[in-house]
Design a protein around this motif. Structure first.
Motif, PDB file in Angstrom:
ATOM      1  N   CYS A   7     -51.010  -7.329  43.706  1.00  0.00           N
ATOM      2  CA  CYS A   7     -50.022  -8.187  42.824  1.00  0.00           C
ATOM      3  C   CYS A   7     -50.340  -7.752  41.317  1.00  0.00           C
ATOM      4  O   CYS A   7     -51.720  -7.869  40.941  1.00  0.00           O
ATOM      5  N   PRO A   8     -49.448  -7.290  40.675  1.00  0.00           N
ATOM      6  CA  PRO A   8     -49.847  -7.024  39.160  1.00  0.00           C
ATOM      7  C   PRO A   8     -50.319  -8.036  38.281  1.00  0.00           C
ATOM      8  O   PRO A   8     -49.982  -9.265  38.696  1.00  0.00           O
ATOM      9  N   TYR A  31     -47.047  -6.869  46.078  1.00  0.00           N
ATOM     10  CA  TYR A  31     -46.589  -8.256  46.508  1.00  0.00           C
ATOM     11  C   TYR A  31     -46.246  -8.749  45.229  1.00  0.00           C
ATOM     12  O   TYR A  31     -46.680  -8.613  44.127  1.00  0.00           O
ATOM     13  N   ALA A  32     -45.045  -9.569  45.275  1.00  0.00           N
ATOM     14  CA  ALA A  32     -44.800 -10.706  44.346  1.00  0.00           C
ATOM     15  C   ALA A  32     -45.870 -11.708  44.328  1.00  0.00           C
ATOM     16  O   ALA A  32     -46.648 -12.040  45.296  1.00  0.00           O
ATOM     17  N   PHE A  33     -46.189 -12.503  43.546  1.00  0.00           N
ATOM     18  CA  PHE A  33     -47.121 -13.335  43.310  1.00  0.00           C
ATOM     19  C   PHE A  33     -46.176 -14.770  43.756  1.00  0.00           C
ATOM     20  O   PHE A  33     -45.955 -15.624  42.790  1.00  0.00           O
ATOM     21  N   GLU A 201     -52.990   3.525  33.716  1.00  0.00           N
ATOM     22  CA  GLU A 201     -52.305   3.564  35.107  1.00  0.00           C
ATOM     23  C   GLU A 201     -52.284   2.279  36.105  1.00  0.00           C
ATOM     24  O   GLU A 201     -51.501   2.237  36.988  1.00  0.00           O
ATOM     25  N   SER A 202     -53.216   1.314  35.708  1.00  0.00           N
ATOM     26  CA  SER A 202     -53.218   0.325  36.423  1.00  0.00           C
ATOM     27  C   SER A 202     -52.532  -0.993  36.051  1.00  0.00           C
ATOM     28  O   SER A 202     -52.183  -2.143  36.500  1.00  0.00           O
ATOM     29  N   LEU A 203     -51.800  -0.838  34.849  1.00  0.00           N
ATOM     30  CA  LEU A 203     -51.170  -1.783  34.123  1.00  0.00           C
ATOM     31  C   LEU A 203     -49.559  -2.023  34.869  1.00  0.00           C
ATOM     32  O   LEU A 203     -49.349  -1.053  35.549  1.00  0.00           O
ATOM     33  N   GLY A 208     -44.908  -8.517  35.199  1.00  0.00           N
ATOM     34  CA  GLY A 208     -46.162  -9.051  35.689  1.00  0.00           C
ATOM     35  C   GLY A 208     -46.152 -10.635  36.067  1.00  0.00           C
ATOM     36  O   GLY A 208     -44.947 -11.314  35.904  1.00  0.00           O
ATOM     37  N   ILE A 209     -47.126 -11.394  35.796  1.00  0.00           N
ATOM     38  CA  ILE A 209     -47.238 -12.774  36.164  1.00  0.00           C
ATOM     39  C   ILE A 209     -46.703 -13.483  34.823  1.00  0.00           C
ATOM     40  O   ILE A 209     -45.950 -14.593  34.703  1.00  0.00           O
TER      41      ILE A 209
END
Length: 221
Positions: A7-8, A31-33, A201-203, A208-209
């Motif tokens: 999840c971001p 996945y969505a949070f 690359e991980s952002l 996001g939340i």
């Protein structure tokens, strides 16, 4: 093939950053949070319905600390890991797990500011206490990073490692609730490690939340 369930803007970003730094082949399922993490299929991967979950060689893993230790032992024992017998092994373990000390306070604040959608559900006392506790974590990092030791550009004297990723990701999350203004050594270190391509690359690739860059201790209009 390695599959990361992600999840971001959650702890799973820690594993994503690590995998990007290792340059191993992997795929990401995002996945969505939301309640999708309570689906029985996902619970078979992570029984508490949390991210990350990792599938590798037909096995599953959860808990970021365990995942980090395993991936470092297998794919990067010397560059990102510090194996038993090397001088920085003890410090590597300490700071690896200190990431969770920071993250527990961020998780509490995320619940207050994001998951609880109505002001009457929130607690100003909890918000202020948890933000102050993040500040104490910053104090610990500041003491470590400002120690006059040769090559103190990273948390370990021996150089960049997975602990910079783990703690760095925890600080990335904590900065939504507690600024680094009073911690110059931490701010310099954070800028240094987040300048890496593996971090970029991980952002989140999209939403996001969090819907803002910073949350005050009590919601304001």
């Amino acid at each position: 093939m390695i599959t990361l369930h992600h999840c971001p803007q959650t702890r799973s970003m820690r594993t994503l950053w690590l995998l990007n730094e290792m340059e191993v082949e992997f795929q990401v399922r995002t996945y969505a949070f939301d309640r999708s993490l309570r689906d029985p299929a996902y619970l078979s991967l992570s029984p508490a319905g949390r991210v990350p979950a990792l599938e590798i060689d037909g096995e599953r893993m959860f808990e970021t600390g365990a995942i980090t230790e395993y991936l470092c032992e297998r794919f990067s024992p010397e560059r990102l890991g510090r194996m038993p017998g090397v001088p920085d092994r003890m410090a590597w373990l300490v700071w690896l797990h200190f990431a969770e000390t920071i993250s527990q306070h961020t998780a509490a604040l995320t619940q207050q500011h994001v998951a609880l959608r109505e002001d009457h559900m929130r607690s100003p006392i909890v918000m202020k206490l948890e933000a102050a506790r993040i500040g104490k974590c910053y104090d610990a990092l500041e003491a470590r990073l400002s120690t006059p030791v040769e090559n103190r550009d990273y948390l370990l004297t021996s150089g960049f490692s997975a602990v910079d990723i783990s703690v760095g990701q925890a600080v990335y999350m904590a900065r939504f609730f507690a600024k680094l203004d009073k911690h110059p050594a931490v701010a310099e270190w954070y800028e240094r490690i987040t300048d890496r391509e593996s971090f970029a690359e991980s952002l989140p690739q999209g939403e996001g939340i969090y819907d803002r860059d910073f949350y005050e201790p009590w919601p304001v209009d």
